[in-house]
Design a protein around this motif. Structure first.
Motif, PDB file in Angstrom:
ATOM      1  N   ASN A  49      -7.150   1.039   2.843  1.00 27.32           N
ATOM      2  CA  ASN A  49      -7.283   0.350   1.383  1.00 27.32           C
ATOM      3  C   ASN A  49      -8.010   1.787   0.572  1.00 27.32           C
ATOM      4  N   SER A  50      -7.055   2.154  -0.328  1.00 23.39           N
ATOM      5  CA  SER A  50      -7.402   3.334  -1.165  1.00 23.39           C
ATOM      6  C   SER A  50      -7.629   2.703  -2.706  1.00 23.39           C
ATOM      7  N   SER A  51      -8.180   1.452  -2.886  1.00 26.36           N
ATOM      8  CA  SER A  51      -8.705   1.063  -3.962  1.00 26.36           C
ATOM      9  C   SER A  51     -10.167   1.152  -4.098  1.00 26.36           C
ATOM     10  N   PHE A  52     -10.897   1.600  -3.323  1.00 27.16           N
ATOM     11  CA  PHE A  52     -12.206   1.844  -3.232  1.00 27.16           C
ATOM     12  C   PHE A  52     -12.626   3.445  -2.591  1.00 27.16           C
ATOM     13  N   SER A  53     -13.816   3.730  -3.280  1.00 33.48           N
ATOM     14  CA  SER A  53     -14.121   5.053  -2.835  1.00 33.48           C
ATOM     15  C   SER A  53     -14.977   5.066  -1.791  1.00 33.48           C
ATOM     16  N   THR A  54     -15.076   5.999  -1.029  1.00 33.73           N
ATOM     17  CA  THR A  54     -15.737   6.266   0.272  1.00 33.73           C
ATOM     18  C   THR A  54     -17.380   5.744  -0.033  1.00 33.73           C
ATOM     19  N   ALA A  55     -17.948   6.161  -1.126  1.00 31.75           N
ATOM     20  CA  ALA A  55     -19.167   5.924  -1.525  1.00 31.75           C
ATOM     21  C   ALA A  55     -19.588   4.280  -1.796  1.00 31.75           C
ATOM     22  N   GLU A  56     -18.258   3.753  -2.447  1.00 29.81           N
ATOM     23  CA  GLU A  56     -18.260   2.438  -2.301  1.00 29.81           C
ATOM     24  C   GLU A  56     -18.280   1.374  -1.191  1.00 29.81           C
ATOM     25  N   TYR A  57     -17.579   2.210  -0.370  1.00 29.17           N
ATOM     26  CA  TYR A  57     -17.609   1.613   1.088  1.00 29.17           C
ATOM     27  C   TYR A  57     -18.912   1.629   1.721  1.00 29.17           C
ATOM     28  N   VAL A  58     -19.712   2.718   1.512  1.00 29.09           N
ATOM     29  CA  VAL A  58     -20.992   3.196   2.200  1.00 29.09           C
ATOM     30  C   VAL A  58     -22.105   1.850   1.786  1.00 29.09           C
ATOM     31  N   GLU A  59     -21.741   1.588   0.272  1.00 27.59           N
ATOM     32  CA  GLU A  59     -22.485   0.470  -0.306  1.00 27.59           C
ATOM     33  C   GLU A  59     -22.288  -0.947   0.036  1.00 27.59           C
ATOM     34  N   PRO A  70     -20.898   8.787   4.470  1.00 26.62           N
ATOM     35  CA  PRO A  70     -19.546   9.164   4.275  1.00 26.62           C
ATOM     36  C   PRO A  70     -19.005   9.819   5.748  1.00 26.62           C
ATOM     37  N   GLU A  71     -19.448  10.032   6.356  1.00 27.81           N
ATOM     38  CA  GLU A  71     -19.149  10.891   7.668  1.00 27.81           C
ATOM     39  C   GLU A  71     -18.432   9.670   8.543  1.00 27.81           C
ATOM     40  N   ASN A  72     -18.913   8.514   8.202  1.00 26.76           N
ATOM     41  CA  ASN A  72     -18.889   7.234   9.210  1.00 26.76           C
ATOM     42  C   ASN A  72     -17.235   6.674   8.588  1.00 26.76           C
ATOM     43  N   PHE A  73     -16.391   7.363   7.539  1.00 25.75           N
ATOM     44  CA  PHE A  73     -15.330   6.826   6.988  1.00 25.75           C
ATOM     45  C   PHE A  73     -14.208   7.641   7.056  1.00 25.75           C
ATOM     46  N   TYR A  74     -13.056   7.115   7.104  1.00 21.49           N
ATOM     47  CA  TYR A  74     -11.859   8.079   6.921  1.00 21.49           C
ATOM     48  C   TYR A  74     -10.710   7.100   6.258  1.00 21.49           C
ATOM     49  N   THR A  75     -10.530   7.055   4.914  1.00 20.69           N
ATOM     50  CA  THR A  75      -9.693   6.269   4.503  1.00 20.69           C
ATOM     51  C   THR A  75      -8.228   7.080   4.121  1.00 20.69           C
ATOM     52  N   SER A  76      -7.183   6.179   3.841  1.00 22.24           N
ATOM     53  CA  SER A  76      -6.012   6.679   3.473  1.00 22.24           C
ATOM     54  C   SER A  76      -6.204   7.688   2.290  1.00 22.24           C
ATOM     55  N   THR A  77      -7.062   7.667   1.536  1.00 20.06           N
ATOM     56  CA  THR A  77      -7.103   8.469   0.292  1.00 20.06           C
ATOM     57  C   THR A  77      -7.607   9.908   1.074  1.00 20.06           C
ATOM     58  N   LEU A  94      -1.570  16.833  -9.720  1.00 18.52           N
ATOM     59  CA  LEU A  94      -1.278  15.559  -9.285  1.00 18.52           C
ATOM     60  C   LEU A  94      -1.594  14.415 -10.607  1.00 18.52           C
ATOM     61  N   HIS A  95      -0.315  13.772 -10.585  1.00 18.78           N
ATOM     62  CA  HIS A  95      -0.357  12.531 -11.194  1.00 18.78           C
ATOM     63  C   HIS A  95      -0.873  11.288 -10.304  1.00 18.78           C
ATOM     64  N   LEU A  96      -2.200  10.731 -10.787  1.00 23.68           N
ATOM     65  CA  LEU A  96      -2.494   9.807  -9.902  1.00 23.68           C
ATOM     66  C   LEU A  96      -2.277   8.524 -10.324  1.00 23.68           C
ATOM     67  N   PHE A  97      -1.544   7.315  -9.573  1.00 25.25           N
ATOM     68  CA  PHE A  97      -1.477   6.108 -10.183  1.00 25.25           C
ATOM     69  C   PHE A  97      -2.479   5.536  -9.029  1.00 25.25           C
ATOM     70  N   GLY A  98      -3.599   5.005  -9.551  1.00 26.48           N
ATOM     71  CA  GLY A  98      -4.856   4.578  -8.616  1.00 26.48           C
ATOM     72  C   GLY A  98      -5.984   4.296  -9.490  1.00 26.48           C
ATOM     73  N   ALA A 120       3.152  16.467  -8.072  1.00 28.31           N
ATOM     74  CA  ALA A 120       3.295  15.333  -7.060  1.00 28.31           C
ATOM     75  C   ALA A 120       2.731  14.170  -7.878  1.00 28.31           C
ATOM     76  N   VAL A 121       3.431  13.144  -7.546  1.00 30.19           N
ATOM     77  CA  VAL A 121       2.708  11.796  -7.897  1.00 30.19           C
ATOM     78  C   VAL A 121       2.048  11.038  -6.507  1.00 30.19           C
ATOM     79  N   VAL A 122       0.971  10.671  -6.673  1.00 28.92           N
ATOM     80  CA  VAL A 122       0.318   9.984  -5.569  1.00 28.92           C
ATOM     81  C   VAL A 122       0.127   8.558  -6.186  1.00 28.92           C
ATOM     82  N   VAL A 123       0.459   7.596  -5.322  1.00 32.53           N
ATOM     83  CA  VAL A 123       0.444   6.226  -5.536  1.00 32.53           C
ATOM     84  C   VAL A 123      -0.536   5.604  -4.552  1.00 32.53           C
ATOM     85  N   ALA A 124      -1.671   5.096  -5.069  1.00 34.35           N
ATOM     86  CA  ALA A 124      -2.396   4.289  -4.182  1.00 34.35           C
ATOM     87  C   ALA A 124      -2.712   2.735  -4.715  1.00 34.35           C
TER      88      ALA A 124
END
Length: 263
Positions: A49-59, A70-77, A94-98, A120-124
């Motif tokens: 799930n790349s719609s949340f930041s690592t900081a948001e997952y921590v919270e 943050p060291e406890n997470f590894y996301t597709s981002t 990069l052009h980020l669609f996210g 490059a285009v990155v689609v999240a």
């Protein structure tokens, strides 16, 4: 198989459907994490799930009673950033669609985010896009700018009365409308587990991957040569993939803990 459990030094856990569902933490999650700590086994959360930041997952996990960093997470981002830096070092714009929340993660990694002349285009997974955003990404793809998708999931699980089309669905839309294929990253690309394990100083053969989706979580572990545990959850896979067989199949992490206690 019990012998391989003895060799596990690192556990990677999917999140939604594995340790919680929506906003509800499963009662077996914290006891399982405590069990790993007692045995000196590392753990991290691996999410497409790349719609949340690592900081948001921590919270989010802190609000559920799980202290993490943050060291406890590894996301597709995270994996998309690592992949581009390792495989495509010439790409810096990069052009980020996210979602706006993941932009700082790309910028902190040294990428320039732009709406003009990207490399490059990155689609999240974008939960708040306008049609013009889709059109802009499609335009760059049609101009020959290479495209990368953070993950292939076509829907995101939720405990709300709605259905959430995910990054994979938008990727298919862009590919159909532009006749351009995107490079799809995230689980089940084995590189995601290889990178996550390397960050923790272990080999994939010393890892266990646990998750509720055969097509992504378990396929990732199988592809990377890790031990796997499938958490049974109805509806986790829209289409059950053929040939993906987990090493363990349980109803919850509590069952995995009981198996492990007798090894």
């Amino acid at each position: 198989m019990p012998g391989r459990l003895k060799q596990v030094r690192q556990v990677f856990l999917d999140m939604d459907g594995t340790i919680y569902h929506g906003e509800t933490l499963f009662p077996t999650t914290i006891p399982f994490l405590d069990f790993l700590k007692e045995r000196g086994i590392g753990y991290a959360f691996l999410s497409n799930n790349s719609s949340f930041s690592t900081a948001e997952y921590v919270e989010k996990l802190r609000g559920m009673g799980i202290e993490s960093g943050p060291e406890n997470f590894y996301t597709s981002t995270c994996y998309t950033i690592d992949y581009l830096k390792r495989k495509c070092p010439e790409i810096r714009k990069l052009h980020l669609f996210g979602m706006p929340c993941i932009r700082p993660e790309f910028e902190a990694a040294g990428f320039e985010l732009t709406d003009t002349e990207p490399q490059a285009v990155v689609v999240a997974f974008h939960r708040d896009f306008h049609y013009r955003d889709l059109c802009r990404a499609a335009w760059f793809l049609r101009q020959g700018v290479p495209g990368y998708a953070t993950h292939p999931d076509v829907f995101c699980p939720t405990d709300l009365p709605t259905w959430l089309p995910d990054c994979g669905a938008v990727t298919k839309c862009l590919e159909a409308s532009t006749n351009v294929k995107l490079k799809v990253l995230g689980k089940p690309d084995p590189g995601m587990l290889v990178e996550a394990a390397a960050r923790r100083g272990v080999g994939t053969g010393e890892c266990l991957m646990a998750g509720d989706r055969l097509a992504t979580d378990i396929a990732l572990g199988v592809n990377a040569g890790a031990l796997t545990c499938h958490i049974l959850a109805p509806g986790a896979d829209l289409v059950v993939p053929e040939g993906i067989r987990p090493d363990y199949q349980v109803n919850n992490l509590g069952e995995l803990k009981r198996i492990w206690e007798h090894v």
